[in-house]
Design a protein around this motif. Sequence first.
Motif, mmCIF file in Angstrom:
data_model
loop_
_atom_site.group_PDB
_atom_site.id
_atom_site.type_symbol
_atom_site.label_atom_id
_atom_site.label_comp_id
_atom_site.label_asym_id
_atom_site.label_seq_id
_atom_site.Cartn_x
_atom_site.Cartn_y
_atom_site.Cartn_z
ATOM 1 N N HIS A 57 -26.473 127.438 -48.517
ATOM 2 C CA HIS A 57 -27.025 127.047 -47.256
ATOM 3 C C HIS A 57 -27.935 128.027 -46.640
ATOM 4 O O HIS A 57 -27.868 129.294 -47.162
ATOM 5 N N PHE A 58 -28.611 127.443 -45.763
ATOM 6 C CA PHE A 58 -29.677 128.520 -45.034
ATOM 7 C C PHE A 58 -29.742 127.939 -43.573
ATOM 8 O O PHE A 58 -29.347 126.851 -43.222
ATOM 9 N N VAL A 59 -30.087 128.715 -42.881
ATOM 10 C CA VAL A 59 -30.626 128.444 -41.358
ATOM 11 C C VAL A 59 -31.695 128.230 -40.943
ATOM 12 O O VAL A 59 -32.868 129.190 -41.580
ATOM 13 N N VAL A 60 -32.300 127.403 -40.199
ATOM 14 C CA VAL A 60 -33.484 127.208 -39.640
ATOM 15 C C VAL A 60 -33.616 127.602 -38.102
ATOM 16 O O VAL A 60 -32.705 127.159 -37.575
ATOM 17 N N TYR A 61 -34.323 128.491 -37.618
ATOM 18 C CA TYR A 61 -34.339 129.237 -36.358
ATOM 19 C C TYR A 61 -35.548 128.218 -35.649
ATOM 20 O O TYR A 61 -36.586 127.955 -36.081
ATOM 21 N N TYR A 62 -35.139 127.527 -34.501
ATOM 22 C CA TYR A 62 -35.904 126.855 -33.870
ATOM 23 C C TYR A 62 -36.041 127.487 -32.395
ATOM 24 O O TYR A 62 -35.307 128.027 -31.602
ATOM 25 N N LYS A 63 -37.381 127.767 -31.960
ATOM 26 C CA LYS A 63 -37.815 128.297 -30.900
ATOM 27 C C LYS A 63 -38.769 127.427 -30.110
ATOM 28 O O LYS A 63 -39.876 127.343 -30.637
ATOM 29 N N LEU A 64 -38.618 126.949 -28.791
ATOM 30 C CA LEU A 64 -39.389 126.299 -28.108
ATOM 31 C C LEU A 64 -39.733 127.235 -26.903
ATOM 32 O O LEU A 64 -38.940 127.613 -26.066
#
Length: 173
Positions: A57-64
């Motif tokens: 599993h991995f994490v996607v970092y989301y930045k707005l």
Amino acid sequence: MNNRKSLLICLIVFFALFSSGCADINNGNTSSYNEPAKQELNLTITTEKLNFTEDEHFVVYYKLTNVGKYPLDVLKIMQYATYDISFSPVNSNGSVKYICGVPSVTPPTNKDIVQLESGESLNATIDSSCWTFTPGEYIITASYHASGGNKIPNRYWSGEVESNEILIKVREN
């Protein structure tokens, strides 16, 4: 003769008024506050690494980020309500299956509006544990979207912003 002078003066005043145009001057500044066509939002996604095994599993970092000059009211980042993420196989060898159920989505309210100052960001993380991948290469993209069709009386940004693309490789265990 007086009528001609009066008519001439009226024509000059009339011409001067209509040829000058109208301008709304506010100390030289114009505000694009909550007007979707003028707002400047940037959506960036990143991952902790680019190569994974199929059971990892991995994490996607989301930045707005508000990259405009003015504060901007936006809806919070809410899964299934204001963002989508996509994992697309680069070739026909890979496949992605979503294994988590989709919960019911509560419509946003005024409480879900936050103000982003210029340069400020909203952040979120998306864990890949709801997806299963077969070995292959995938392009990850995301979007942030907010529609003005909600029954929220306060004004906020509406529209859609697409993220950058990330290429990841999933290999066998």
